[in-house]
Design a protein around this motif. Sequence first.
Motif, mmCIF file in Angstrom:
data_model
loop_
_atom_site.group_PDB
_atom_site.id
_atom_site.type_symbol
_atom_site.label_atom_id
_atom_site.label_comp_id
_atom_site.label_asym_id
_atom_site.label_seq_id
_atom_site.Cartn_x
_atom_site.Cartn_y
_atom_site.Cartn_z
ATOM 1 N N ARG A 269 0.847 -1.187 0.000
ATOM 2 C CA ARG A 269 0.000 0.000 0.000
ATOM 3 C C ARG A 269 0.885 1.241 0.000
ATOM 4 O O ARG A 269 1.904 1.288 0.713
ATOM 5 C CB ARG A 269 -0.911 -0.007 1.233
ATOM 6 C CG ARG A 269 -2.019 -1.047 1.164
ATOM 7 C CD ARG A 269 -2.558 -1.348 2.542
ATOM 8 N NE ARG A 269 -1.485 -1.783 3.437
ATOM 9 C CZ ARG A 269 -1.634 -1.990 4.741
ATOM 10 N NH1 ARG A 269 -2.813 -1.802 5.300
ATOM 11 N NH2 ARG A 269 -0.610 -2.374 5.483
ATOM 12 N N ILE A 270 0.463 2.216 -0.790
ATOM 13 C CA ILE A 270 1.202 3.476 -0.878
ATOM 14 C C ILE A 270 0.324 4.573 -0.312
ATOM 15 O O ILE A 270 -0.823 4.686 -0.721
ATOM 16 C CB ILE A 270 1.529 3.803 -2.345
ATOM 17 C CG1 ILE A 270 2.269 2.629 -2.999
ATOM 18 C CG2 ILE A 270 2.374 5.071 -2.457
ATOM 19 C CD1 ILE A 270 2.396 2.744 -4.503
ATOM 20 N N PRO A 271 0.779 5.345 0.602
ATOM 21 C CA PRO A 271 2.133 5.379 1.159
ATOM 22 C C PRO A 271 2.275 4.560 2.438
ATOM 23 O O PRO A 271 3.341 4.592 3.036
ATOM 24 C CB PRO A 271 2.299 6.865 1.481
ATOM 25 C CG PRO A 271 0.923 7.307 1.868
ATOM 26 C CD PRO A 271 -0.029 6.486 1.062
ATOM 27 N N LYS A 272 1.213 3.865 2.851
ATOM 28 C CA LYS A 272 1.238 3.198 4.154
ATOM 29 C C LYS A 272 2.439 2.262 4.305
ATOM 30 O O LYS A 272 3.190 2.340 5.280
ATOM 31 C CB LYS A 272 -0.067 2.424 4.349
ATOM 32 C CG LYS A 272 -0.433 2.191 5.799
ATOM 33 C CD LYS A 272 -1.921 1.891 5.900
ATOM 34 C CE LYS A 272 -2.381 1.485 7.285
ATOM 35 N NZ LYS A 272 -1.804 2.110 8.439
ATOM 36 N N ASP A 273 2.617 1.379 3.308
ATOM 37 C CA ASP A 273 3.756 0.448 3.388
ATOM 38 C C ASP A 273 5.031 1.075 2.821
ATOM 39 O O ASP A 273 6.105 0.965 3.402
ATOM 40 C CB ASP A 273 3.423 -0.820 2.597
ATOM 41 C CG ASP A 273 2.196 -1.525 3.162
ATOM 42 O OD1 ASP A 273 1.961 -1.406 4.383
ATOM 43 O OD2 ASP A 273 1.464 -2.154 2.373
ATOM 44 N N ILE A 274 4.867 1.687 1.676
ATOM 45 C CA ILE A 274 6.025 2.296 1.006
ATOM 46 C C ILE A 274 5.673 3.721 0.586
ATOM 47 O O ILE A 274 4.626 3.941 -0.025
ATOM 48 C CB ILE A 274 6.391 1.520 -0.275
ATOM 49 C CG1 ILE A 274 6.421 0.005 -0.044
ATOM 50 C CG2 ILE A 274 7.707 2.042 -0.853
ATOM 51 C CD1 ILE A 274 7.641 -0.485 0.672
ATOM 52 N N ALA A 275 6.535 4.639 0.914
ATOM 53 C CA ALA A 275 6.357 6.020 0.449
ATOM 54 C C ALA A 275 7.149 6.192 -0.848
ATOM 55 O O ALA A 275 8.206 5.590 -1.019
ATOM 56 C CB ALA A 275 6.859 7.002 1.495
ATOM 57 N N ILE A 276 6.612 7.001 -1.743
ATOM 58 C CA ILE A 276 7.295 7.194 -3.029
ATOM 59 C C ILE A 276 7.345 8.662 -3.397
ATOM 60 O O ILE A 276 6.359 9.389 -3.206
ATOM 61 C CB ILE A 276 6.558 6.451 -4.160
ATOM 62 C CG1 ILE A 276 6.589 4.947 -3.906
ATOM 63 C CG2 ILE A 276 7.195 6.752 -5.515
ATOM 64 C CD1 ILE A 276 6.153 4.139 -5.074
ATOM 65 N N ALA A 277 8.448 9.066 -3.957
ATOM 66 C CA ALA A 277 8.547 10.414 -4.521
ATOM 67 C C ALA A 277 9.284 10.341 -5.842
ATOM 68 O O ALA A 277 10.120 9.456 -6.052
ATOM 69 C CB ALA A 277 9.274 11.350 -3.562
ATOM 70 N N GLY A 278 8.940 11.257 -6.725
ATOM 71 C CA GLY A 278 9.589 11.279 -8.041
ATOM 72 C C GLY A 278 10.344 12.570 -8.261
ATOM 73 O O GLY A 278 10.770 13.237 -7.307
#
Lengths: 341, 341
Positions: A269-278
């Motif tokens: 789950r994003i961002p709960k499990d993994i945070a992402i930025a571009g």
Amino acid sequence: MKKKFTIRDVAKKAGLSLSTISLVLNNKGYVSDANKQKILSIIKELDYHPQRSARGLASQLSGNIGFILTEDHFSQSEPFYTRIFLGTEFEARKHNYYILLTTVGKNVKETYEIPRFLLEHNVDGVIIAGKIGSSWIEYISNKHIPFLLVDYVAPKVSNITIDNRTGAELVVQHFLRGGHKKIGFIGGDLRHPSIHERFAQYQSVLLAAGITPSEQWYNVDQSNTTSSDGYEAAKKIFNSNDNKPTAIFAANDAMAIGCMQYLKENGFRIPKDIAIAGFDNIEAGLHVEPRLTTVNVHREEMGSLAVRRIVEMVKEKNGVVTKTITPVELVVRDSCGIRMD
Amino acid sequence: MKKKFTIRDVAKKAGLSLSTISLVLNNKGYVSDANKQKILSIIKELDYHPQRSARGLASQLSGNIGFILTEDHFSQSEPFYTRIFLGTEFEARKHNYYILLTTVGKNVKETYEIPRFLLEHNVDGVIIAGKIGSSWIEYISNKHIPFLLVDYVAPKVSNITIDNRTGAELVVQHFLRGGHKKIGFIGGDLRHPSIHERFAQYQSVLLAAGITPSEQWYNVDQSNTTSSDGYEAAKKIFNSNDNKPTAIFAANDAMAIGCMQYLKENGFRIPKDIAIAGFDNIEAGLHVEPRLTTVNVHREEMGSLAVRRIVEMVKEKNGVVTKTITPVELVVRDSCGIRMD
DNA sequence: GTAATATATCGAAACGGTTCGATATATAAA
DNA sequence: TTTATATATCGAACCGTTTCGATATATTAC
């Protein structure tokens, strides 16, 4: 069909010589105020406009600026360089220039398709966008025509670049502020200076924060930086790995989006499990779910700057090499789950 | 700095006259085979290329094609017309033309910024993309320069359009096949013929299937067709309505995406509660969730066609008006929940 | 064999501007 | 007053091609 007027018609009507008309046309030399006004009004009356090719032939200036893009940058779906192009187009108009766009192969030899505008002396300056083979840089350099690079670097060549280091720092700091420690990176094509800088700065900032990035957190092996490269890189990191990162900084938005796709398909789950930025702040980042946190790059502005600089170079004819860095800002949206309060 | 060669250098070296060189350069008139080969090899040896402006002046042909876009189409984030432009650029090269891009206001008077390339006789033909004020069409018509419209129509003017009717039919049939009866439509700016055709055909196909579209199913009141217009249109339809449609055909992908956003925010599941399809097949439709079912439009190809046609028109100088329709295909993805087995 | 036509080449005149001196006058400096 | 300098205008050369006859020869038709 009304016939078109020439400078001769203006001269005749004004009772003055061609040269005098030309002088006011170009705002050069000395012309009495009375005559200047007279000529101007006749020009308006006849709706006269000097013909580009005649001007070009006489002055040996085309009034055009060449814009060169490598084929792969062109075909890449993400309109990153397209936006830069549009920026140049817009600015060029203010300076009475037109932009001639063309794409080339990676290297000169490879295709032997030299842009026609270089052969026909149809541009006064050249803007090159993105990574390009050094053979091209050498070739154009030998033409003794003003040129500069946008989002790329080469020794002794003027350029306009992105403040990648600051951008990368903003992202990593953002993650740190959100409590992340295991911060990963996905990237590709490290020989592109922008990507390289982002990766390098990612590492420095982590180290400065007392964190040594584990090799299991990042992947920079892709040869390109498309969304499917992002997908692949994510797979390599998250597929059977006992030391998974909790946050991913992607080298650009396209990769971030590919990465998100992989994660979603595999139950993260994003961002709960993994945070992402571009990085780049492309349009698609707004439509993805959750909306992508990223670093904004002023693409149109880069194009503007490039044109302004080229116009200067055409005028000055001097050889000062300038390196311009354009600023970036963090754009916080939903893919990191970190508030900015 | 090696100086550049002119046609005179070639003539001197070949021991022939300028005119003869010019003839082989342009593949005109009579030149003996022996001399032709000789000249050709000298040209190659000197790496001679005729200068664009000199040619332009003598032949009164610029070698450029103008591409006109209205400002609002230009600034619209979705690169629909941009892709058409790129198509023209690519094709133009094959014909030894360059494309000069410019944007204009809706109408001539409004801004009084006439594209410089029209004033300076710097284009041999003009391509106009998208909706544009009739004053512009009249203005250019009076210039007696070949021109045509892409994705727009006007009486007595050649154009390249999209097969909107077939596209709309494909979508509606797709919904019907999926068992939907209450099929809605969202659109805006009905004065754009493409939008209008999509809407008209949506209605005809439903009627032909024995379904009378309820006014509660569709909304075409938006003045534009951006994603926020889609959002607003969706709100109007789904906000307190006792006769909600179960499927929405959006006039384009941008609106479809805006519509999806509204629906998701308000607890509708896509495609379970509401099926959605768009039109255009823009990039963003791939990144949205679920991925958008849409109608593919060959934008680059439209640009290509436009250039080919303009090149013909420049050559022929005849006045045949042609209307070209480009095909479309349904692209089935996940936003309708209908399999194609 | 002569007239008509196709092939081959060239000189000179455009095409529509810019720019470099030359010339003339007005103004400032000495 | 004389000299230097700034202002004003013009004629002519030039930028690098294309194209229109003119001219000459080779080929074909009758």
